[in-house]
Design a protein around this motif. Structure first.
Motif, PDB file in Angstrom:
ATOM      1  N   ALA A  11      -4.925  -9.010  -5.255  1.00  0.00           N
ATOM      2  CA  ALA A  11      -4.156  -7.832  -5.645  1.00  0.00           C
ATOM      3  C   ALA A  11      -2.684  -8.186  -5.726  1.00  0.00           C
ATOM      4  O   ALA A  11      -2.213  -9.114  -5.050  1.00  0.00           O
ATOM      5  CB  ALA A  11      -4.365  -6.712  -4.622  1.00  0.00           C
ATOM      6  N   PRO A  12      -1.921  -7.475  -6.540  1.00  0.00           N
ATOM      7  CA  PRO A  12      -0.476  -7.707  -6.585  1.00  0.00           C
ATOM      8  C   PRO A  12       0.162  -7.405  -5.234  1.00  0.00           C
ATOM      9  O   PRO A  12      -0.356  -6.625  -4.443  1.00  0.00           O
ATOM     10  CB  PRO A  12       0.003  -6.713  -7.647  1.00  0.00           C
ATOM     11  CG  PRO A  12      -1.208  -6.351  -8.428  1.00  0.00           C
ATOM     12  CD  PRO A  12      -2.350  -6.433  -7.474  1.00  0.00           C
ATOM     13  N   GLY A  50      -2.862  -9.014 -11.865  1.00  0.00           N
ATOM     14  CA  GLY A  50      -1.722  -8.967 -12.780  1.00  0.00           C
ATOM     15  C   GLY A  50      -1.945  -9.725 -14.067  1.00  0.00           C
ATOM     16  O   GLY A  50      -1.130  -9.632 -14.997  1.00  0.00           O
ATOM     17  N   CYS A  88      -0.318  -1.377   0.719  1.00  0.00           N
ATOM     18  CA  CYS A  88      -1.537  -0.645   0.338  1.00  0.00           C
ATOM     19  C   CYS A  88      -2.245  -0.092   1.567  1.00  0.00           C
ATOM     20  O   CYS A  88      -2.733   1.037   1.571  1.00  0.00           O
ATOM     21  CB  CYS A  88      -2.481  -1.549  -0.441  1.00  0.00           C
ATOM     22  SG  CYS A  88      -1.838  -2.134  -2.027  1.00  0.00           S
ATOM     23  N   ARG A  93       1.912   2.675  -0.895  1.00  0.00           N
ATOM     24  CA  ARG A  93       1.528   2.766  -2.303  1.00  0.00           C
ATOM     25  C   ARG A  93       0.018   2.568  -2.362  1.00  0.00           C
ATOM     26  O   ARG A  93      -0.566   1.906  -1.500  1.00  0.00           O
ATOM     27  CB  ARG A  93       2.257   1.729  -3.165  1.00  0.00           C
ATOM     28  CG  ARG A  93       1.987   0.281  -2.815  1.00  0.00           C
ATOM     29  CD  ARG A  93       2.827  -0.626  -3.709  1.00  0.00           C
ATOM     30  NE  ARG A  93       2.673  -2.025  -3.387  1.00  0.00           N
ATOM     31  CZ  ARG A  93       1.704  -2.806  -3.855  1.00  0.00           C
ATOM     32  NH1 ARG A  93       0.790  -2.283  -4.658  1.00  0.00           N
ATOM     33  NH2 ARG A  93       1.633  -4.074  -3.529  1.00  0.00           N
ATOM     34  N   VAL A  95      -3.821   1.372  -3.581  1.00  0.00           N
ATOM     35  CA  VAL A  95      -4.407   0.144  -4.114  1.00  0.00           C
ATOM     36  C   VAL A  95      -4.285   0.206  -5.634  1.00  0.00           C
ATOM     37  O   VAL A  95      -4.591   1.234  -6.241  1.00  0.00           O
ATOM     38  CB  VAL A  95      -5.888   0.024  -3.694  1.00  0.00           C
ATOM     39  CG1 VAL A  95      -6.526  -1.219  -4.312  1.00  0.00           C
ATOM     40  CG2 VAL A  95      -6.012   0.000  -2.178  1.00  0.00           C
ATOM     41  N   PRO A  96      -3.802  -0.861  -6.267  1.00  0.00           N
ATOM     42  CA  PRO A  96      -3.589  -0.815  -7.715  1.00  0.00           C
ATOM     43  C   PRO A  96      -4.829  -0.354  -8.487  1.00  0.00           C
ATOM     44  O   PRO A  96      -5.941  -0.831  -8.235  1.00  0.00           O
ATOM     45  CB  PRO A  96      -3.232  -2.265  -8.062  1.00  0.00           C
ATOM     46  CG  PRO A  96      -2.649  -2.811  -6.795  1.00  0.00           C
ATOM     47  CD  PRO A  96      -3.395  -2.148  -5.683  1.00  0.00           C
ATOM     48  N   GLU A  97      -4.644   0.569  -9.401  1.00  0.00           N
ATOM     49  CA  GLU A  97      -5.749   1.150 -10.145  1.00  0.00           C
ATOM     50  C   GLU A  97      -6.499   0.089 -10.940  1.00  0.00           C
ATOM     51  O   GLU A  97      -7.725   0.168 -11.094  1.00  0.00           O
ATOM     52  CB  GLU A  97      -5.231   2.248 -11.070  1.00  0.00           C
ATOM     53  CG  GLU A  97      -6.324   2.993 -11.825  1.00  0.00           C
ATOM     54  CD  GLU A  97      -7.320   3.683 -10.909  1.00  0.00           C
ATOM     55  OE1 GLU A  97      -8.510   3.773 -11.294  1.00  0.00           O
ATOM     56  OE2 GLU A  97      -6.915   4.113  -9.809  1.00  0.00           O
ATOM     57  N   GLU A  98      -5.784  -0.906 -11.433  1.00  0.00           N
ATOM     58  CA  GLU A  98      -6.449  -1.958 -12.204  1.00  0.00           C
ATOM     59  C   GLU A  98      -7.437  -2.730 -11.333  1.00  0.00           C
ATOM     60  O   GLU A  98      -8.528  -3.092 -11.784  1.00  0.00           O
ATOM     61  CB  GLU A  98      -5.415  -2.915 -12.799  1.00  0.00           C
ATOM     62  CG  GLU A  98      -5.998  -3.891 -13.811  1.00  0.00           C
ATOM     63  CD  GLU A  98      -4.937  -4.742 -14.491  1.00  0.00           C
ATOM     64  OE1 GLU A  98      -5.287  -5.439 -15.459  1.00  0.00           O
ATOM     65  OE2 GLU A  98      -3.776  -4.705 -14.048  1.00  0.00           O
TER      66      GLU A  98
END
Length: 327
Positions: A11-12, A50, A88, A93, A95-98
């Motif tokens: 993850a980023p 990413g 996260c 923020r 967890v990135p949706e991607e």
């Protein structure tokens, strides 16, 4: 070989320095060819959410440039999610949706999903863990249960194998669950040889306790080591707590307390776990009759062996053997 392709989903966000340990474990177990143990070995691909070539900070001023983006998760046998960034976990923020979409898609396509430590937050966000029993580092258990009420959180164990989804607690539990996967895929002999090569314990049961005040040690206290090694060499013989305590020059009560503190198991539970582990290896690697296996591992009779297999593993010795005959 089944389950040959493994994707590490990064993850980023910068990881904590101790998260580097998990990345090293995955690389050592799945990314380092072992042709003398199994050929072909695993095919490990590192995927950055990413995108391919995107720099991923991994601490100490170091970055990696993965060759795959999220598309690398498509079609792999196993997806491993290491710890996500602390932003996260702390809900600073999401967890990135991607990453969430990529994990959900991989699971829907039948990939085996594995979370190391707080990587479980990413699998939970993807809906992979709903109505499942999982584990996580004890420090994060309350937060995980509060944020994802459909997930059944058990912070008392090192790892949980729920078939196509596996979760583990912090740091050294990553070694345990990765070696457990090798054991599932390639058998006990290969997993044990790999563990010796890595100079780590060959097998710690997922049900072994996590400790809050004291981290789970990789080996028992030095004064217990010799007697436990002796016990492992004599599993086929009648062994009692009194006998082991005498060899350790301790009273049974002191031996019980020291072993529980060191390994998370009582003496009899420790003995049973070792006997079952030995029985599993014999079933995987030999054609010995079940009655003979029971005798060699110290469980006496086939009936007793079947009873313990059913209670601990949920299958009979014969069913267990057939599973490994298919590999």
């Amino acid at each position: 070989m089944r389950n040959r392709t493994v994707a590490l989903a990064l993850a980023p966000g910068a990881l904590h320095p101790w998260d580097l340990y998990e990345l090293g474990v995955v690389a050592a177990v799945f990314g380092t060819p072992q042709p003398d143990l199994a050929d072909p070995w695993y095919d490990l691909r590192v995927c950055a959410i990413g995108g391919a070539g995107a720099e991923q900070p991994i601490g100490f001023g170091t970055v990696i440039r993965p060759e795959y983006g999220p598309e690398g998760l498509v079609g792999v046998d196993t997806v491993i999610v290491p710890s996500v960034s602390h932003e996260c976990v702390g809900a600073e923020r999401p967890v990135p949706e991607e990453l969430v979409r990529a994990l959900a898609a991989a699971h829907a396509r039948g990939a085996r999903m594995v979370a190391l430590c707080d990587g479980v937050f990413a699998l939970a966000a993807a809906g992979v863990l709903d109505d499942r029993r999982v584990t996580v580092h004890w420090e994060h258990a309350e937060l995980l249960a509060r944020r994802h009420p459909l997930v059944r959180v058990d912070d008392s164990v090192l790892y949980v194998d729920d078939g196509d989804v596996l979760t583990s607690a912090g740091m050294t539990a990553a070694v345990d669950v990765c070696l457990h996967l090798v054991r599932r895929d390639l058998g006990a002999v290969v997993a044990n040889k790999l563990a010796r090569r890595m100079v780590v314990p060959p097998h710690r049961s997922g049900g072994q306790a996590q400790f809050v005040e004291l981290a789970v040690p990789e080996r028992p206290a030095d004064d217990l080591g010799p007697v436990l090694q002796w016990a492992l060499a004599h599993l086929g013989e009648p062994l009692t707590v009194e006998m082991l305590a005498a060899r350790a020059a301790m009273s049974p009560r002191t031996f019980h307390r020291r072993l529980l503190k060191s390994t998370g198991s009582t003496p009899m539970r420790w003995l049973l776990n070792q006997r079952l582990a030995h029985a599993r290896m014999l079933l995987e690697t030999s054609a010995l009759p079940v009655e003979r296996v029971a005798g060699l591992c110290g469980l006496g009779t086939a009936t007793n062996l079947r009873r313990h297999f059913a209670a601990v593993l949920g299958v009979s010795p014969a069913q267990y053997r057939r599973t490994f005959e298919q590999h």
